[in-house]
Design a protein around this motif. Structure first.
Motif, PDB file in Angstrom:
ATOM      1  N   PHE A 261      43.071  93.934 -14.334  1.00 48.12           N
ATOM      2  CA  PHE A 261      42.033  94.957 -14.196  1.00 48.12           C
ATOM      3  C   PHE A 261      40.933  94.714 -15.220  1.00 48.12           C
ATOM      4  O   PHE A 261      41.194  94.680 -16.421  1.00 48.12           O
ATOM      5  CB  PHE A 261      42.639  96.352 -14.397  1.00 48.12           C
ATOM      6  N   ASP A 262      39.712  94.551 -14.734  1.00 55.44           N
ATOM      7  CA  ASP A 262      38.572  94.256 -15.611  1.00 55.44           C
ATOM      8  C   ASP A 262      37.701  95.496 -15.840  1.00 55.44           C
ATOM      9  O   ASP A 262      37.713  96.440 -15.053  1.00 55.44           O
ATOM     10  CB  ASP A 262      37.672  93.183 -14.973  1.00 55.44           C
ATOM     11  N   ASP A 263      36.923  95.413 -16.897  1.00 56.55           N
ATOM     12  CA  ASP A 263      35.791  96.325 -17.186  1.00 56.55           C
ATOM     13  C   ASP A 263      36.162  97.681 -17.783  1.00 56.55           C
ATOM     14  O   ASP A 263      35.278  98.491 -18.054  1.00 56.55           O
ATOM     15  CB  ASP A 263      34.893  96.565 -15.950  1.00 56.55           C
ATOM     16  N   GLY A 264      37.467  97.963 -17.959  1.00 53.62           N
ATOM     17  CA  GLY A 264      37.867  99.235 -18.556  1.00 53.62           C
ATOM     18  C   GLY A 264      37.965  99.102 -20.064  1.00 53.62           C
ATOM     19  O   GLY A 264      37.442  98.143 -20.620  1.00 53.62           O
TER      20      GLY A 264
ATOM     21  N   SER B   3      30.036  93.548 -24.661  1.00 51.23           N
ATOM     22  CA  SER B   3      29.114  94.415 -23.918  1.00 51.23           C
ATOM     23  C   SER B   3      28.926  94.043 -22.446  1.00 51.23           C
ATOM     24  O   SER B   3      28.193  94.725 -21.744  1.00 51.23           O
ATOM     25  CB  SER B   3      27.749  94.424 -24.609  1.00 51.23           C
ATOM     26  N   HIS B   4      29.570  92.949 -21.987  1.00 48.61           N
ATOM     27  CA  HIS B   4      29.474  92.576 -20.560  1.00 48.61           C
ATOM     28  C   HIS B   4      28.013  92.489 -20.117  1.00 48.61           C
ATOM     29  O   HIS B   4      27.595  93.113 -19.127  1.00 48.61           O
ATOM     30  CB  HIS B   4      30.224  93.620 -19.719  1.00 48.61           C
ATOM     31  N   ARG B   5      27.229  91.736 -20.861  1.00 46.84           N
ATOM     32  CA  ARG B   5      25.788  91.650 -20.576  1.00 46.84           C
ATOM     33  C   ARG B   5      25.500  90.994 -19.230  1.00 46.84           C
ATOM     34  O   ARG B   5      26.147  90.015 -18.857  1.00 46.84           O
ATOM     35  CB  ARG B   5      25.095  90.861 -21.696  1.00 46.84           C
TER      36      ARG B   5
ATOM     37  N   ASN C 221      40.406  89.952 -23.619  1.00 45.07           N
ATOM     38  CA  ASN C 221      39.005  90.106 -24.024  1.00 45.07           C
ATOM     39  C   ASN C 221      38.079  89.912 -22.809  1.00 45.07           C
ATOM     40  O   ASN C 221      38.223  88.949 -22.055  1.00 45.07           O
ATOM     41  CB  ASN C 221      38.729  89.037 -25.094  1.00 45.07           C
ATOM     42  N   HIS C 222      37.148  90.848 -22.640  1.00 42.37           N
ATOM     43  CA  HIS C 222      36.165  90.723 -21.539  1.00 42.37           C
ATOM     44  C   HIS C 222      34.748  90.910 -22.108  1.00 42.37           C
ATOM     45  O   HIS C 222      33.886  91.471 -21.438  1.00 42.37           O
ATOM     46  CB  HIS C 222      36.477  91.768 -20.466  1.00 42.37           C
ATOM     47  N   THR C 223      34.578  90.442 -23.330  1.00 45.03           N
ATOM     48  CA  THR C 223      33.340  90.512 -24.142  1.00 45.03           C
ATOM     49  C   THR C 223      33.082  91.926 -24.687  1.00 45.03           C
ATOM     50  O   THR C 223      33.655  92.897 -24.210  1.00 45.03           O
ATOM     51  CB  THR C 223      32.041  90.049 -23.412  1.00 45.03           C
TER      52      THR C 223
ATOM     53  N   PHE D 121      41.209  93.078  -9.977  1.00 44.49           N
ATOM     54  CA  PHE D 121      40.737  94.431  -9.663  1.00 44.49           C
ATOM     55  C   PHE D 121      39.894  94.922 -10.832  1.00 44.49           C
ATOM     56  O   PHE D 121      39.798  94.258 -11.867  1.00 44.49           O
ATOM     57  CB  PHE D 121      41.927  95.393  -9.487  1.00 44.49           C
ATOM     58  N   HIS D 122      39.332  96.111 -10.674  1.00 44.72           N
ATOM     59  CA  HIS D 122      38.591  96.769 -11.757  1.00 44.72           C
ATOM     60  C   HIS D 122      39.125  98.196 -11.890  1.00 44.72           C
ATOM     61  O   HIS D 122      39.166  98.915 -10.872  1.00 44.72           O
ATOM     62  CB  HIS D 122      37.086  96.792 -11.463  1.00 44.72           C
ATOM     63  N   ASP D 123      39.520  98.594 -13.115  1.00 45.36           N
ATOM     64  CA  ASP D 123      40.045  99.960 -13.293  1.00 45.36           C
ATOM     65  C   ASP D 123      38.891 100.915 -13.600  1.00 45.36           C
ATOM     66  O   ASP D 123      38.896 101.626 -14.600  1.00 45.36           O
ATOM     67  CB  ASP D 123      41.129 100.012 -14.385  1.00 45.36           C
TER      68      ASP D 123
ATOM     69  N   PRO E 171      35.761  85.670 -18.589  1.00 41.86           N
ATOM     70  CA  PRO E 171      34.295  85.778 -18.673  1.00 41.86           C
ATOM     71  C   PRO E 171      33.750  86.789 -17.661  1.00 41.86           C
ATOM     72  O   PRO E 171      34.234  86.828 -16.525  1.00 41.86           O
ATOM     73  CB  PRO E 171      33.801  84.365 -18.323  1.00 41.86           C
ATOM     74  N   PRO E 172      32.772  87.603 -18.082  1.00 40.57           N
ATOM     75  CA  PRO E 172      32.114  88.489 -17.122  1.00 40.57           C
ATOM     76  C   PRO E 172      31.582  87.685 -15.932  1.00 40.57           C
ATOM     77  O   PRO E 172      31.063  86.572 -16.108  1.00 40.57           O
ATOM     78  CB  PRO E 172      30.959  89.084 -17.931  1.00 40.57           C
ATOM     79  N   PHE E 173      31.742  88.226 -14.737  1.00 41.27           N
ATOM     80  CA  PHE E 173      31.285  87.603 -13.478  1.00 41.27           C
ATOM     81  C   PHE E 173      32.005  86.272 -13.211  1.00 41.27           C
ATOM     82  O   PHE E 173      31.626  85.536 -12.302  1.00 41.27           O
ATOM     83  CB  PHE E 173      29.757  87.374 -13.471  1.00 41.27           C
TER      84      PHE E 173
HETATM   85 ZN   LIG Z   1      33.662  92.324 -15.601  1.00 40.73          ZN
END
Ligand SMILES: [Zn+2]
Length: 257
Positions: free
Chosen positions: A73-76, A127-129, A123-125, A218-220, A164-166
């Protein structure tokens, strides 16, 4: 496997020969064809993490997976993470959460709960720029290190895994992970849960492609994803699949020892 380090010099040599053919033969068709091919390959390599074109990425367990898959799960963390954790607990599945540093700062209790319930954080950075694919090496390193520090301060563990983001990899990302000594984790089954609005389509897409050893993305971050999980988790259980964390699936260390 396709590698930037092998193909780039080949394109350079072929390009020079084609340029000479153009100068002395009068037609630059080969030169432009090679230029187009090199540009296409660079773009494909940057956005398809499975190619390992710029940097090695783990994206599935190839052999002896025996019904084991890894939900990621990404972005949470986000307000939806609690419901994702509740569902995972109900089915006794483990997952890996690739957290954004800023989100960990916003929801530190959720990050702790992820760890307390036996899941893994990557780790997903920081700030996810949006411009992540265009950052210089030092800026990628800063994004990685800031996220590492926040995760370490929140849960007491320094992540080895980086997504990595994206899913973008390029020479800056490749050098940055060498610097921070982290491993890139991709995916083999992408739910597209942030771009597909219909829950049924997301569910069908994941199930259709499902294989032992899959790392599923997925993304939570939405109720949509929670609703898909309410169907997917019983489906996985019924079909003899169990979800384990990425370190377990790949026999790697999730945190700095
Ligand atoms: Zn992401």
């Amino acid at each position: 496997m396709l590698k930037h380090a092998i193909l780039y010099p080949s394109f350079l040599v072929a390009g020079c020969i084609a340029l000479l053919i153009g100068i002395f033969g009068g037609s630059f068709a080969w030169f432009f064809a090679i230029l187009l091919l090199a540009a296409g390959m660079t773009a494909w390599g940057a956005f398809d993490i499975r190619l390992g074109y710029f940097a090695h990425a783990f994206f599935r367990k190839k052999y002896h997976a025996e019904g084991r898959i890894a939900l990621t799960f990404d972005d949470g963390p986000s307000p939806h993470t609690a419901e994702v954790l509740r569902l995972l607990k109900a089915y006794q599945f483990k997952a890996t959460f690739f957290c954004i540093g800023k989100q960990v700062l916003a929801h530190p209790d959720m990050a702790k709960q992820i760890i307390d319930e036996g899941h893994v954080i990557g780790n997903h950075t920081y700030s996810h720029r949006q411009s992540f694919g265009f950052l210089k090496e030092k800026d990628v390193v800063t994004e990685l290190e800031r996220c590492n520090v926040i995760i370490q301060q929140s849960v007491g563990k320094k992540p080895k895994f980086f997504r990595p983001p994206f899913g973008v990899t390029n020479p800056s990302v490749a050098k940055a992970v060498q610097h921070t000594k982290q491993q890139i984790i991709g995916w083999s089954n992408r739910s597209l849960d942030t771009v597909t609005w219909e829950e049924d389509k997301i569910y069908q897409r994941v199930c259709k492609k499902l294989k032992p050893g899959d790392i599923i993305l997925f993304h939570d971050t939405s109720q949509r994803t929670v609703n898909v999980l309410k169907r997917l988790l019983p489906y996985l259980q019924k079909n003899g699949y169990i979800s384990v964390s990425v370190d377990d699936l790949l026999n790697l260390h999730a945190y700095e020892q």
